[in-house]
Design an enzyme around this catalytic site. Sequence first.
Site, PDB file in Angstrom:
ATOM      1  N   ASP A  72       3.821  10.221   1.432  1.00 25.91           N
ATOM      2  CA  ASP A  72       3.708   9.023   2.275  1.00 25.91           C
ATOM      3  C   ASP A  72       3.981   9.329   3.749  1.00 25.91           C
ATOM      4  O   ASP A  72       3.769   8.483   4.610  1.00 25.91           O
ATOM      5  CB  ASP A  72       4.614   7.885   1.764  1.00 25.91           C
ATOM      6  CG  ASP A  72       6.056   8.281   1.549  1.00 25.91           C
ATOM      7  OD1 ASP A  72       6.314   9.425   1.136  1.00 25.91           O
ATOM      8  OD2 ASP A  72       6.950   7.444   1.790  1.00 25.91           O
TER       9      ASP A  72
ATOM     10  N   ASP B  30      13.187   9.063   5.833  1.00 23.77           N
ATOM     11  CA  ASP B  30      13.840   9.094   4.537  1.00 23.77           C
ATOM     12  C   ASP B  30      15.169   9.859   4.527  1.00 23.77           C
ATOM     13  O   ASP B  30      15.216  11.079   4.697  1.00 23.77           O
ATOM     14  CB  ASP B  30      12.869   9.647   3.493  1.00 23.77           C
ATOM     15  CG  ASP B  30      11.621   8.766   3.396  1.00 23.77           C
ATOM     16  OD1 ASP B  30      11.411   7.921   4.287  1.00 23.77           O
ATOM     17  OD2 ASP B  30      10.863   8.939   2.424  1.00 23.77           O
TER      18      ASP B  30
HETATM   19 ZN   LIG Z   1       8.938   8.013   2.274  1.00 22.84          ZN
END
Ligand SMILES: [Zn+2]
Length: 319
Positions: free
Chosen positions: A77, A218
């Site tokens: 992603d 993240d």
């Molecule tokens: Zn991610």
Amino acid sequence: VTAVPAGHTRRMPWELVVLGTASQAPTRHRNHNGYLLRAGEEELLFDPGEGTQRQLVFAGVSPSRITRICLTHLHGDHCLGLPGVIQRLSLDRVTRPIPLYHPASGAPFVARLRRASIFDDVTDIRPHGVTDAEVLDRTEVIELSTRPLRHRVDSVGYRVAEGPHVNFDVDALERAGVRGPDVGRLRRDGAIEVDGRTVRIDEVSVTTPGRVVAFVMDTAWCDAAIELARDADLLVCESTFLSENEELAEQYGHLTARQAAEIARLAGAKRLLLTHFSQREPDTARYVAEAAEVFPDVVGAEDLMRLTISPGSHLVAPV
Ligand SMILES: [Zn+2]
């Protein structure tokens, strides 16, 4: 004669263009991650997730102006849009060197994405593996630095900082009697005679701090996130989960909206942009409400949102 103080020039606009805001899976309204920071002559592309090339088209941004690409980590992603962006740069005949920063352990994946399909490659992409906190580059426009974060795989955050800015203090110029063409002469010569008195440029100049934008993608809670966001005008921060799923957040190496807000508060950031939302929770207002209990100046990112980053203020308004 006093030299013109460094930075005694016009400030260029800074703008964040949000290209995508989804985490694991895109939705009808959220593309995978992607952010473009336009900082004067620099155009930094962060985490081009799948579909980034098309999102750039929707945003009306020319891919050929990208100056640097920064990957926080090598989960899809955050990087599956890289092949499309690189091949587009090649199509547009962009041949100047473009640094591509990424966690060092991600190098094999970067190499595959770099040459994911057959194309007429004229690009000069220069991968740079990050292993520790470092200043990646320092130009006249920005200082770009990075720090390792705490995710399930190696992940790093980024900080883009502008140097302090020096310009004329309008009131001081008025008090000193410097007007009209004399202002330009003072800028050029560093000192000027006004009514038999010498006025030096530093006597009538004011220094304001430069702009700072931090990217914390993240990660689980960690001190490095706070350091990256220190005094930032804008913190772009993942908030995959709500507090009701704090245990899941820790287990999967992510932040809750409340934790993102705590990072912004502890760092003394001026504004927080929440993003990287889970497909399980379509209502962004819940993330924003939770964060606002800790840090009031918070915005929930939407695809194709644009934020202007104004110097020395937090007049950062969604357009
Ligand atoms: Zn991610």
